[in-house]
Scaffold this motif. Structure first.
Motif, PDB file in Angstrom:
ATOM      1  N   GLY A   1       0.794  -1.230   0.000  1.00 47.23           N
ATOM      2  CA  GLY A   1       0.000   0.000   0.000  1.00 47.23           C
ATOM      3  C   GLY A   1       0.822   1.273   0.000  1.00 47.23           C
TER       4      GLY A   1
ATOM      5  N   SER B   1     -10.351  -1.200   4.725  1.00 45.42           N
ATOM      6  CA  SER B   1      -8.907  -1.322   4.978  1.00 45.42           C
ATOM      7  C   SER B   1      -8.095  -0.399   4.074  1.00 45.42           C
ATOM      8  CB  SER B   1      -8.443  -2.767   4.790  1.00 45.42           C
ATOM      9  OG  SER B   1      -9.072  -3.610   5.725  1.00 45.42           O
ATOM     10  N   GLN B   2      -8.438  -0.388   2.770  1.00 46.45           N
ATOM     11  CA  GLN B   2      -7.690   0.448   1.822  1.00 46.45           C
ATOM     12  C   GLN B   2      -7.896   1.940   2.076  1.00 46.45           C
ATOM     13  OE1 GLN B   2      -5.392  -0.205  -0.199  1.00 46.45           O
ATOM     14  NE2 GLN B   2      -5.512  -2.381  -0.668  1.00 46.45           N
TER      15      GLN B   2
ATOM     16  N   THR C   1      -4.087   3.415   2.238  1.00 47.93           N
ATOM     17  CA  THR C   1      -3.655   4.323   1.160  1.00 47.93           C
ATOM     18  C   THR C   1      -4.259   5.725   1.289  1.00 47.93           C
ATOM     19  OG1 THR C   1      -5.455   3.803  -0.371  1.00 47.93           O
ATOM     20  CG2 THR C   1      -3.544   2.332  -0.409  1.00 47.93           C
TER      21      THR C   1
ATOM     22  N   TYR D   1      -6.079   4.907  -3.414  1.00 53.00           N
ATOM     23  CA  TYR D   1      -6.122   3.691  -4.237  1.00 53.00           C
ATOM     24  C   TYR D   1      -7.359   3.638  -5.122  1.00 53.00           C
ATOM     25  CZ  TYR D   1      -6.684  -1.262  -5.396  1.00 53.00           C
ATOM     26  OH  TYR D   1      -6.881  -2.443  -6.064  1.00 53.00           O
ATOM     27  N   SER D   2      -8.537   3.875  -4.558  1.00 50.95           N
ATOM     28  CA  SER D   2      -9.752   3.607  -5.332  1.00 50.95           C
ATOM     29  C   SER D   2     -10.673   4.810  -5.482  1.00 50.95           C
ATOM     30  CB  SER D   2     -10.544   2.468  -4.667  1.00 50.95           C
ATOM     31  OG  SER D   2     -10.832   2.800  -3.323  1.00 50.95           O
TER      32      SER D   2
END
Length: 353
Positions: free
Chosen positions: A174, A252-253, A257, A261-262
């Motif tokens: 990450g 979690s992401q 990050t 990330y998304s």
């Protein structure tokens, strides 16, 4: 350096047929636009440009040449600074301001030659892992697309240097998205010291626990988020319990990050402006605001569809001017501290013989 790169990306976007690169340097999905939408956008962009120019002038006056007036201004008018950061830092000044608000500029000045030493003369046990992951970091951005190109080389250097600088953390996947985001706005050495400032806690609480073995800080944040969802969005919290959804399945992401990330890039940048200034509580606020905004749809969905929806939020929910004003008023600081203490007690009980 950061400013030059952003301008080059914009120029390449303008020169590319069909406008296939956006103003941040990401490849765009081609889609048809009606002439009416194009003409409205063109009018709006002219107004937006004038507004942005005024904003840049205000910010330049506030920070001074190379940031020389920044600390003085922050001491005199902290509320003005906070308000302006929340409205969004001008993109052409983002790299410099991020270094000023994170404390990384001071770290850089106090450690001359250290980054070069780490990159050139040291070896890392993580080098093969870093090389393997490089091409997965922002693969749709022009700066990182070319194999062994300048973007991938810079990303490798920053991640390798950090893995040597802090061998307890080393390298975790990450980290590439955070380093990659920083490299779009600053030089390698500046990006490295900002990574150090974040993980070692130059201004806010250290975040290296996000990447230690077992991801202990991620576990704490997920525990806190789950409690906050139950308390502040009880209807959705109850639905999550019934469908056996826990935050590790979707959030979690968010923490690992910091949304880089998304999330759509314009929203991620606005969150990062506030994150570097106010700390990790903005991640909780944005997450809670997003869940609350989408609550009416989410409570109707069964497990499979719910998991999908929690990873693909609708476009209107991802508009920074819609989401962030909903996030800022959410009060979490006191409760986060109480939940941190609760979490530590829970962990202590688990490890007792």
């Amino acid at each position: 350096m950061s400013r030059k790169r952003t301008e080059n990306d914009t120029e390449s976007a303008a020169a590319t047929p069909h406008g296939s690169v956006d103003r941040f340097g990401f490849l765009k999905q081609e889609h048809a636009s009606s002439p009416e939408r194009f003409s409205k956008a063109r009018t709006a962009s002219s107004t937006d440009h004038d507004r942005e120019e005024r904003k840049v002038r205000k910010w330049r006056k506030m920070i001074g040449v190379g940031g020389s007036d920044w600390k003085h201004y922050v001491r005199r008018k902290p509320n003005v600074v906070k308000r302006r950061i929340r409205k969004g830092i001008p993109d052409c000044l983002r790299g410099l301001v991020w270094q000023l608000i994170s404390g990384s500029r001071d770290l850089l000045l106090m450690n001359p030659g250290v980054y070069e030493q780490l990159v050139i003369y040291e070896t890392s046990a993580s080098e093969l892992d870093i090389i393997r992951d490089i091409s997965r970091t922002f693969p749709s951005h022009v700066f990182f697309q070319k194999r062994h190109g300048p973007g991938q080389r810079s990303l490798y250097n920053v991640l390798k240097a950090y893995s040597v600088y802090d061998r307890d953390v080393g390298y975790v996947q990450g980290m590439g998205f955070i380093a990659g985001l920083l490299l779009l706005y600053m030089s390698e050495e500046d990006a490295f010291w900002l990574l150090v400032a974040l993980l070692k806690g130059a201004v806010h609480a250290p975040m290296e626990g996000l990447y230690h073995a077992g991801l202990p800080l991620v576990q704490q944040y997920l525990f806190q988020l789950e409690s906050l969802v139950k308390e502040l969005i009880p209807k959705l919290g109850e639905h999550f319990t019934q469908e056996m959804i826990n935050p590790s399945m979707y959030a979690s992401q968010w923490f690992i990050t910091v949304f880089s990330y998304s999330f759509p890039f314009p929203l991620a940048l606005r969150i990062w402006d506030v994150f570097l200034s106010e700390g990790v509580k903005i991640v909780f606020k944005v997450g809670l605001a997003l869940l609350k905004y989408c609550q009416d749809e989410l409570v109707k969905l069964p497990f499979e569809k719910l998991i999908h929806a929690l990873k693909t939020f609708p476009e209107d929910a991802m508009n920074p001017d819609t989401l962030l004003p909903l996030a800022y008023p959410i009060k979490v600081s006191k409760r986060l501290e109480e939940l941190r203490v609760d979490y530590e007690k829970t962990i202590a009980k688990r490890v007792q013989p």
